[in-house]
Motif scaffolding. Structure first.
Motif, PDB file in Angstrom:
ATOM      1  N   ARG A   1       0.937  -1.284  -0.025  1.00 40.21           N
ATOM      2  CA  ARG A   1       0.141  -0.046  -0.204  1.00 40.21           C
ATOM      3  C   ARG A   1       0.778   1.258   0.040  1.00 40.21           C
ATOM      4  N   SER A   2       1.974   1.449   0.700  1.00 40.37           N
ATOM      5  CA  SER A   2       2.771   2.450   0.823  1.00 40.37           C
ATOM      6  C   SER A   2       3.727   2.618  -0.348  1.00 40.37           C
TER       7      SER A   2
ATOM      8  N   PHE B   1      -5.881   1.236   0.537  1.00 37.33           N
ATOM      9  CA  PHE B   1      -5.386   2.082  -0.550  1.00 37.33           C
ATOM     10  C   PHE B   1      -6.487   2.504  -1.264  1.00 37.33           C
TER      11      PHE B   1
HETATM   12  C1  B12 Z   1      -1.698  -8.717   6.628  1.00 36.14           C
HETATM   13  C2  B12 Z   1      -2.696  -8.528   5.799  1.00 36.14           C
HETATM   14  C3  B12 Z   1      -4.091  -8.443   6.252  1.00 36.14           C
HETATM   15  C4  B12 Z   1      -4.537  -8.628   7.664  1.00 36.14           C
HETATM   16  C5  B12 Z   1      -4.292  -7.197   8.277  1.00 36.14           C
HETATM   17  C6  B12 Z   1      -4.653  -6.063   7.533  1.00 36.14           C
HETATM   18  C7  B12 Z   1      -4.353  -4.531   7.582  1.00 36.14           C
HETATM   19  N1  B12 Z   1      -5.212  -3.666   7.620  1.00 36.14           N
HETATM   20  O1  B12 Z   1      -3.352  -4.428   8.365  1.00 36.14           O
HETATM   21  C8  B12 Z   1      -5.859  -8.872   7.399  1.00 36.14           C
HETATM   22  C9  B12 Z   1      -5.893 -10.363   7.450  1.00 36.14           C
HETATM   23  C10 B12 Z   1      -6.840  -8.719   8.465  1.00 36.14           C
HETATM   24  C11 B12 Z   1      -6.224  -8.197   6.062  1.00 36.14           C
HETATM   25  C12 B12 Z   1      -7.625  -8.209   5.702  1.00 36.14           C
HETATM   26  C13 B12 Z   1      -7.727  -7.779   4.290  1.00 36.14           C
HETATM   27  N2  B12 Z   1      -7.093  -7.524   3.301  1.00 36.14           N
HETATM   28 CO1  B12 Z   1      -5.031  -7.663   3.521  1.00 36.14          CO
HETATM   29  N3  B12 Z   1      -3.096  -7.860   3.356  1.00 36.14           N
HETATM   30  C14 B12 Z   1      -2.317  -8.159   4.380  1.00 36.14           C
HETATM   31  C15 B12 Z   1      -0.894  -7.868   3.900  1.00 36.14           C
HETATM   32  C16 B12 Z   1      -0.358  -9.452   3.566  1.00 36.14           C
HETATM   33  C17 B12 Z   1       0.089  -7.047   4.865  1.00 36.14           C
HETATM   34  C18 B12 Z   1      -0.552  -5.784   5.479  1.00 36.14           C
HETATM   35  C19 B12 Z   1       0.411  -5.245   6.260  1.00 36.14           C
HETATM   36  O2  B12 Z   1       1.499  -5.176   6.445  1.00 36.14           O
HETATM   37  N4  B12 Z   1      -0.555  -4.668   7.488  1.00 36.14           N
HETATM   38  C20 B12 Z   1       0.098  -3.939   8.530  1.00 36.14           C
HETATM   39  C21 B12 Z   1      -0.349  -2.302   8.341  1.00 36.14           C
HETATM   40  C22 B12 Z   1       0.447  -1.388   9.293  1.00 36.14           C
HETATM   41  O3  B12 Z   1       0.393  -2.125   7.052  1.00 36.14           O
HETATM   42  P1  B12 Z   1      -0.299  -1.619   5.781  1.00 36.14           P
HETATM   43  O4  B12 Z   1      -1.704  -2.026   5.528  1.00 36.14           O
HETATM   44  O5  B12 Z   1       0.578  -1.830   4.438  1.00 36.14           O
HETATM   45  O6  B12 Z   1      -0.280   0.045   6.058  1.00 36.14           O
HETATM   46  C23 B12 Z   1       0.918   0.931   5.278  1.00 36.14           C
HETATM   47  C24 B12 Z   1      -0.080   2.264   4.962  1.00 36.14           C
HETATM   48  O7  B12 Z   1      -1.354   2.127   5.395  1.00 36.14           O
HETATM   49  C25 B12 Z   1       0.999   3.220   5.416  1.00 36.14           C
HETATM   50  N5  B12 Z   1       0.100   4.293   6.297  1.00 36.14           N
HETATM   51  C26 B12 Z   1      -0.558   3.973   7.221  1.00 36.14           C
HETATM   52  N6  B12 Z   1      -1.101   5.007   7.818  1.00 36.14           N
HETATM   53  C27 B12 Z   1      -0.810   6.097   6.962  1.00 36.14           C
HETATM   54  C28 B12 Z   1      -1.123   7.269   6.732  1.00 36.14           C
HETATM   55  C29 B12 Z   1      -0.653   8.245   5.644  1.00 36.14           C
HETATM   56  C30 B12 Z   1      -1.129   9.602   5.454  1.00 36.14           C
HETATM   57  C31 B12 Z   1       0.148   7.732   4.922  1.00 36.14           C
HETATM   58  C32 B12 Z   1       0.758   8.458   3.708  1.00 36.14           C
HETATM   59  C33 B12 Z   1       0.462   6.278   4.831  1.00 36.14           C
HETATM   60  C34 B12 Z   1      -0.037   5.450   5.763  1.00 36.14           C
HETATM   61  O8  B12 Z   1       1.843   2.804   6.358  1.00 36.14           O
HETATM   62  C35 B12 Z   1       1.477   1.329   6.625  1.00 36.14           C
HETATM   63  C36 B12 Z   1       2.864   0.588   6.620  1.00 36.14           C
HETATM   64  O9  B12 Z   1       3.679   0.826   5.632  1.00 36.14           O
HETATM   65  C37 B12 Z   1      -1.121  -7.029   2.484  1.00 36.14           C
HETATM   66  C38 B12 Z   1      -0.062  -7.558   1.170  1.00 36.14           C
HETATM   67  C39 B12 Z   1       1.156  -6.731   1.575  1.00 36.14           C
HETATM   68  N7  B12 Z   1       2.164  -7.682   1.420  1.00 36.14           N
HETATM   69  O10 B12 Z   1       1.280  -5.669   1.865  1.00 36.14           O
HETATM   70  C40 B12 Z   1      -2.471  -7.556   2.006  1.00 36.14           C
HETATM   71  C41 B12 Z   1      -3.667  -6.428   1.695  1.00 36.14           C
HETATM   72  C42 B12 Z   1      -3.331  -4.963   2.341  1.00 36.14           C
HETATM   73  N8  B12 Z   1      -4.852  -6.912   1.715  1.00 36.14           N
HETATM   74  C43 B12 Z   1      -5.644  -6.614   0.947  1.00 36.14           C
HETATM   75  C44 B12 Z   1      -7.107  -7.064   0.952  1.00 36.14           C
HETATM   76  C45 B12 Z   1      -7.890  -6.800  -0.514  1.00 36.14           C
HETATM   77  C46 B12 Z   1      -7.581  -7.403   2.263  1.00 36.14           C
HETATM   78  C47 B12 Z   1      -9.234  -7.416   2.406  1.00 36.14           C
HETATM   79  C48 B12 Z   1     -10.264  -6.187   1.859  1.00 36.14           C
HETATM   80  C49 B12 Z   1      -9.831  -8.882   2.003  1.00 36.14           C
HETATM   81  C50 B12 Z   1     -11.259  -9.136   2.398  1.00 36.14           C
HETATM   82  N9  B12 Z   1     -11.946  -8.657   1.406  1.00 36.14           N
HETATM   83  O11 B12 Z   1     -11.777  -9.461   3.267  1.00 36.14           O
HETATM   84  C51 B12 Z   1      -9.227  -7.213   3.931  1.00 36.14           C
HETATM   85  C52 B12 Z   1      -9.316  -5.639   4.215  1.00 36.14           C
HETATM   86  C53 B12 Z   1      -9.104  -5.249   5.808  1.00 36.14           C
HETATM   87  C54 B12 Z   1      -8.545  -3.942   5.883  1.00 36.14           C
HETATM   88  N10 B12 Z   1      -9.517  -2.794   6.339  1.00 36.14           N
HETATM   89  O12 B12 Z   1      -7.417  -3.804   5.734  1.00 36.14           O
HETATM   90  C55 B12 Z   1      -5.030  -5.929  -0.172  1.00 36.14           C
HETATM   91  C56 B12 Z   1      -5.375  -4.344  -0.067  1.00 36.14           C
HETATM   92  C57 B12 Z   1      -5.497  -3.579  -1.346  1.00 36.14           C
HETATM   93  C58 B12 Z   1      -5.888  -2.188  -1.193  1.00 36.14           C
HETATM   94  N11 B12 Z   1      -6.682  -1.448  -2.207  1.00 36.14           N
HETATM   95  O13 B12 Z   1      -5.888  -1.700   0.048  1.00 36.14           O
HETATM   96  C59 B12 Z   1      -3.764  -6.213   0.058  1.00 36.14           C
HETATM   97  C60 B12 Z   1      -2.503  -5.061  -0.556  1.00 36.14           C
HETATM   98  C61 B12 Z   1      -3.132  -7.487  -0.789  1.00 36.14           C
HETATM   99  C62 B12 Z   1      -3.111  -7.149  -2.553  1.00 36.14           C
HETATM  100  N12 B12 Z   1      -1.772  -7.467  -2.944  1.00 36.14           N
HETATM  101  O14 B12 Z   1      -4.034  -6.776  -3.037  1.00 36.14           O
HETATM  102  N13 B12 Z   1      -5.197  -8.192   5.151  1.00 36.14           N
END
Ligand code: B12
Length: 309
Positions: free
Chosen positions: A137-138, A154
């Motif tokens: 997402r980042s 995202f």
């Molecule tokens: C672990 C995981 C999960 C976990 C935890 C989700 C979570 N929100 O953390 C669980 C099992 C719950 C899950 C659920 C889902 N997931 Co998922 N999951 C992942 C995975 C493998 C890692 C995510 C992660 O590291 N989470 C920890 C958080 C802290 O990190 P992050 O989400 O990347 O957040 C970053 C940004 O948000 C940024 N950030 C945060 N706040 C802010 C604020 C600002 C201002 C800015 C600029 C940036 C920023 O910093 C964070 C760290 O880099 C990714 C794939 C990947 N390798 O990235 C898919 C992924 C995130 N999942 C995905 C999907 C589709 C889902 C579901 C919709 C599936 C469903 N229908 O049930 C749900 C949605 C739940 C939700 N609201 O997030 C997609 C999301 C696509 C998108 N449009 O965002 C991904 C990217 C997979 C893919 N390749 O498509 N998931």
């Protein structure tokens, strides 16, 4: 037209032909958002998904070059998916396609092949979809494609958040040195926060408490549900789309054309033996559950539907 912008245009045009709805580029430099990731880990709300906290994987998330030392540009792609009609057993949109990981990797490989053919340029590449330690997402935000919504999804300004992400790391530098970022467009909207049945969204840090997320409970959680978990999933049998379904940014394209091949989900109640599970769900996203969690979810949803009758 310089060769870098030509290759970007080619990636965009060819990715569109393959069904991707957006395509952006960013550098493989260390990811600034990594601190956010570390803060989230510190809160200890990732439950039993311990792979997220493995030191080697943490280092790879921080620095894409650790996954591919020769990477010069990261290509970020989005694949739209459709929302599905509600019925008694709710199943997330992505599960209505054959397992997306393999499909997106195949499409990514075709994309690289056609760009290489047309430019006669050989470069190495690696494709990442979901399961690798990449802050997907980042990278999408840094490529200037959209922003992180309150639900942590995202969000793309045209396609919203109901998109799957895929990254291609390539050993050829073609991103712009300065990439304009899209600012936050959530404004004061809190629909996702208010609609989440388990209140797992923290709009301030834009992260979620996984231990309560219905998607986590019904897909990733191992072992039995406790009473509260069982109650909280309601009729969600596999995954949850609520935080996306209510998002105003997803209302533009309700029926979306995805080039992922569909998977016709059999009636969950018709699968109650391990043989049937293995036979009827091969190649689908449900394989991840294994038979025991399939039955756990089935019993929980059936129980919830009965008490709500
Ligand atoms: C672990 C995981 C999960 C976990 C935890 C989700 C979570 N929100 O953390 C669980 C099992 C719950 C899950 C659920 C889902 N997931 Co998922 N999951 C992942 C995975 C493998 C890692 C995510 C992660 O590291 N989470 C920890 C958080 C802290 O990190 P992050 O989400 O990347 O957040 C970053 C940004 O948000 C940024 N950030 C945060 N706040 C802010 C604020 C600002 C201002 C800015 C600029 C940036 C920023 O910093 C964070 C760290 O880099 C990714 C794939 C990947 N390798 O990235 C898919 C992924 C995130 N999942 C995905 C999907 C589709 C889902 C579901 C919709 C599936 C469903 N229908 O049930 C749900 C949605 C739940 C939700 N609201 O997030 C997609 C999301 C696509 C998108 N449009 O965002 C991904 C990217 C997979 C893919 N390749 O498509 N998931």
């Amino acid at each position: 037209v310089d060769s870098k912008s030509r290759i970007r245009s080619l990636f965009k045009a060819e990715s569109e032909k393959l069904g991707f709805c957006f395509c952006g580029f960013t550098s493989p430099a260390p990811v600034e958002d990594h601190q956010r990731y570390m803060k989230w880990l510190e809160k200890d709300c990732y439950s039993d998904m311990t792979y997220l906290a493995r030191p080697d994987a943490i280092a790879k998330r921080a620095d894409p070059r650790q996954l591919m030392p020769e990477v010069e540009t990261v290509v970020v792609l989005g694949m739209p998916i459709s929302f599905q009609q509600h019925n008694s057993f709710q199943i997330a949109g992505f599960a209505h396609y054959r397992d997306y990981h393999e499909q997106l990797r195949e499409l990514g490989t075709r994309l690289v092949m056609s760009v290489q053919e047309q430019t006669r340029r050989a470069f190495s590449h690696k494709i990442f979809v979901d399961s690798s330690p990449v802050l997907e997402r980042s990278l999408a935000v840094r490529a200037g494609l959209g922003w992180i919504g309150k639900s942590s999804m995202f969000v793309h300004p045209d396609y919203g958040s109901h998109v799957l992400l895929c990254e291609i790391f390539i050993s050829y530098a073609c991103h712009d040195p300065i990439i304009e970022q899209i600012s936050d467009h959530c404004g004061s909207c809190k629909r996702c926060v208010d609609s989440c049945p388990t209140q797992c969204i923290d709009p301030v840090s834009r992260t979620i408490d996984v231990t309560r997320c219905i998607s986590y409970l019904t897909i990733e959680k191992k072992g039995d549900f406790n009473d509260q978990e069982k109650r909280s999933i309601g009729n969600h049998f596999f995954g949850c789309d609520i935080c996306m379904a209510v998002c105003p940014w997803n209302q533009k394209h309700l029926t979306r054309i995805s080039s992922l091949s569909p998977f016709m989900i059999p009636d969950p109640l018709s699968i109650r033996t391990e043989e049937a599970f293995n036979e009827k769900l091969a190649g689908s996203s449900f394989e991840r559950l294994k038979f025991s969690r399939w039955m756990r979810n089935l019993e929980a949803v059936q129980h919830n539907l009965n008490i709500n009758k």
